[in-house]
Design a protein around this motif. Structure first.
Motif, PDB file in Angstrom:
ATOM      1  N   SER A 216      13.288   2.093 -15.718  1.00  0.00           N
ATOM      2  CA  SER A 216      13.885   2.259 -17.047  1.00  0.00           C
ATOM      3  C   SER A 216      14.764   3.500 -17.161  1.00  0.00           C
ATOM      4  N   ASP A 217      14.409   4.600 -16.493  1.00  0.00           N
ATOM      5  CA  ASP A 217      15.259   5.796 -16.433  1.00  0.00           C
ATOM      6  C   ASP A 217      14.697   6.742 -15.368  1.00  0.00           C
ATOM      7  N   PHE A 218      15.475   7.785 -15.042  1.00  0.00           N
ATOM      8  CA  PHE A 218      15.061   8.663 -13.949  1.00  0.00           C
ATOM      9  C   PHE A 218      13.825   9.490 -14.264  1.00  0.00           C
ATOM     10  N   GLY A 219      13.598   9.826 -15.522  1.00  0.00           N
ATOM     11  CA  GLY A 219      12.383  10.555 -15.881  1.00  0.00           C
ATOM     12  C   GLY A 219      11.142   9.729 -15.586  1.00  0.00           C
ATOM     13  N   GLU A 220      11.196   8.443 -15.943  1.00  0.00           N
ATOM     14  CA  GLU A 220      10.065   7.552 -15.666  1.00  0.00           C
ATOM     15  C   GLU A 220       9.972   7.221 -14.184  1.00  0.00           C
ATOM     16  N   PHE A 221      11.106   7.110 -13.514  1.00  0.00           N
ATOM     17  CA  PHE A 221      11.151   6.889 -12.073  1.00  0.00           C
ATOM     18  C   PHE A 221      10.369   8.008 -11.379  1.00  0.00           C
ATOM     19  N   PHE A 222      10.712   9.264 -11.727  1.00  0.00           N
ATOM     20  CA  PHE A 222      10.056  10.418 -11.121  1.00  0.00           C
ATOM     21  C   PHE A 222       8.559  10.413 -11.419  1.00  0.00           C
ATOM     22  N   ALA A 223       8.206  10.198 -12.679  1.00  0.00           N
ATOM     23  CA  ALA A 223       6.795  10.227 -13.080  1.00  0.00           C
ATOM     24  C   ALA A 223       5.994   9.119 -12.402  1.00  0.00           C
TER      25      ALA A 223
ATOM     26  N   ALA B 203       6.716   7.652  -9.544  1.00  0.00           N
ATOM     27  CA  ALA B 203       6.644   7.946  -8.107  1.00  0.00           C
ATOM     28  C   ALA B 203       5.589   9.008  -7.809  1.00  0.00           C
ATOM     29  N   ILE B 204       5.573  10.072  -8.599  1.00  0.00           N
ATOM     30  CA  ILE B 204       4.582  11.134  -8.391  1.00  0.00           C
ATOM     31  C   ILE B 204       3.179  10.577  -8.597  1.00  0.00           C
ATOM     32  N   SER B 205       3.001   9.812  -9.659  1.00  0.00           N
ATOM     33  CA  SER B 205       1.688   9.226  -9.944  1.00  0.00           C
ATOM     34  C   SER B 205       1.217   8.335  -8.801  1.00  0.00           C
ATOM     35  N   GLU B 206       2.087   7.445  -8.347  1.00  0.00           N
ATOM     36  CA  GLU B 206       1.695   6.544  -7.249  1.00  0.00           C
ATOM     37  C   GLU B 206       1.400   7.304  -5.969  1.00  0.00           C
TER      38      GLU B 206
ATOM     39  N   ILE C 155      17.692   2.106  -0.305  1.00  0.00           N
ATOM     40  CA  ILE C 155      17.201   1.218  -1.352  1.00  0.00           C
ATOM     41  C   ILE C 155      18.219   1.223  -2.488  1.00  0.00           C
ATOM     42  N   SER C 156      18.589   0.049  -2.948  1.00  0.00           N
ATOM     43  CA  SER C 156      19.527  -0.075  -4.062  1.00  0.00           C
ATOM     44  C   SER C 156      18.829   0.297  -5.374  1.00  0.00           C
ATOM     45  N   PRO C 157      19.551   0.959  -6.281  1.00  0.00           N
ATOM     46  CA  PRO C 157      18.954   1.275  -7.583  1.00  0.00           C
ATOM     47  C   PRO C 157      18.428   0.030  -8.316  1.00  0.00           C
ATOM     48  N   LYS C 158      19.039  -1.114  -8.076  1.00  0.00           N
ATOM     49  CA  LYS C 158      18.582  -2.342  -8.743  1.00  0.00           C
ATOM     50  C   LYS C 158      17.228  -2.825  -8.204  1.00  0.00           C
ATOM     51  N   ASP C 159      16.759  -2.231  -7.098  1.00  0.00           N
ATOM     52  CA  ASP C 159      15.478  -2.624  -6.515  1.00  0.00           C
ATOM     53  C   ASP C 159      14.321  -1.685  -6.874  1.00  0.00           C
ATOM     54  N   VAL C 160      14.558  -0.737  -7.777  1.00  0.00           N
ATOM     55  CA  VAL C 160      13.511   0.222  -8.149  1.00  0.00           C
ATOM     56  C   VAL C 160      12.304  -0.500  -8.754  1.00  0.00           C
ATOM     57  N   ALA C 161      12.540  -1.515  -9.569  1.00  0.00           N
ATOM     58  CA  ALA C 161      11.420  -2.246 -10.183  1.00  0.00           C
ATOM     59  C   ALA C 161      10.510  -2.843  -9.110  1.00  0.00           C
ATOM     60  N   ARG C 162      11.103  -3.369  -8.044  1.00  0.00           N
ATOM     61  CA  ARG C 162      10.317  -3.975  -6.963  1.00  0.00           C
ATOM     62  C   ARG C 162       9.690  -2.910  -6.061  1.00  0.00           C
ATOM     63  N   GLU C 163      10.431  -1.843  -5.788  1.00  0.00           N
ATOM     64  CA  GLU C 163       9.987  -0.822  -4.844  1.00  0.00           C
ATOM     65  C   GLU C 163       9.068   0.231  -5.467  1.00  0.00           C
ATOM     66  N   LEU C 164       9.042   0.291  -6.818  1.00  0.00           N
ATOM     67  CA  LEU C 164       8.228   1.293  -7.508  1.00  0.00           C
ATOM     68  C   LEU C 164       7.513   0.654  -8.698  1.00  0.00           C
TER      69      LEU C 164
ATOM     70  N   LEU D  24       8.972   4.678  -1.240  1.00  0.00           N
ATOM     71  CA  LEU D  24       9.821   5.319  -2.244  1.00  0.00           C
ATOM     72  C   LEU D  24       9.031   6.386  -3.003  1.00  0.00           C
ATOM     73  N   ALA D  25       7.820   6.062  -3.400  1.00  0.00           N
ATOM     74  CA  ALA D  25       6.982   7.045  -4.095  1.00  0.00           C
ATOM     75  C   ALA D  25       6.729   8.252  -3.194  1.00  0.00           C
ATOM     76  N   MET D  26       6.448   7.997  -1.937  1.00  0.00           N
ATOM     77  CA  MET D  26       6.196   9.102  -1.002  1.00  0.00           C
ATOM     78  C   MET D  26       7.441   9.972  -0.813  1.00  0.00           C
ATOM     79  N   ARG D  27       8.609   9.327  -0.720  1.00  0.00           N
ATOM     80  CA  ARG D  27       9.832  10.101  -0.495  1.00  0.00           C
ATOM     81  C   ARG D  27      10.169  10.970  -1.704  1.00  0.00           C
ATOM     82  N   VAL D  28       9.983  10.448  -2.913  1.00  0.00           N
ATOM     83  CA  VAL D  28      10.236  11.255  -4.114  1.00  0.00           C
ATOM     84  C   VAL D  28       9.307  12.471  -4.123  1.00  0.00           C
ATOM     85  N   ASN D  29       8.046  12.259  -3.781  1.00  0.00           N
ATOM     86  CA  ASN D  29       7.092  13.370  -3.739  1.00  0.00           C
ATOM     87  C   ASN D  29       7.508  14.384  -2.667  1.00  0.00           C
TER      88      ASN D  29
END
Length: 131
Positions: A76-83, A85-88, A61-70, A98-103
């Motif tokens: 907006s940043d990796f701290g929010e990306f992580f949070a 993903a864990i929440s979802e 997954i391209s970093p530019k697709d995080v908004a669509r994939e998560l 993507l959320a499952m893989r981060v977890n």
């Protein structure tokens, strides 16, 4: 809902704990230099940046697709990306890959930390056995 918000905020605490472990800082430590180290690590999004980037690479997954994939906020940043993903992954009935893989990567981190701690605690005994 409320559960998602709580999981999101707990993920920020999990992020802080990962940095504290990496820098060998105990919660409650009053050393100002250690506090600065923890604070800088958090705002640089140390630890979770690697975890999130590795998840993106593994799923192609391209970093530019995080908004669509998560989520847009997660992009907006990796701290929010992580949070996000864990929440979802913890609250959604159908969490996305993507959320499952981060977890999963976070749980791998925890498992590796436990193995390292066990080895550290038993290092002398293992040395005695294998000498």
């Amino acid at each position: 809902g409320l559960d998602g918000v709580l999981k999101h905020e707990m993920a920020h605490i999990m992020h802080l704990k990962m940095i504290a472990d990496k820098e060998e800082i105990s919660f409650g430590d009053t050393d100002k230099e250690k506090y600065e180290l923890l604070s800088q690590g958090y705002y640089r999004n140390s630890v979770v940046a690697k975890l999130c980037n590795d998840s993106l690479k593994e799923l192609d997954i391209s970093p530019k697709d995080v908004a669509r994939e998560l989520s847009v906020y997660g992009a907006s940043d990796f701290g929010e990306f992580f949070a996000e993903a864990i929440s979802e992954s913890e609250t959604s009935k159908k969490p996305r890959r993507l959320a499952m893989r981060v977890n999963e990567k976070y749980n791998e981190y925890l498992n590796n930390k436990e193995v390292k701690l066990w080895l550290l605690c038993h290092q002398k005994r293992l040395k005695d056995i294998y000498q």
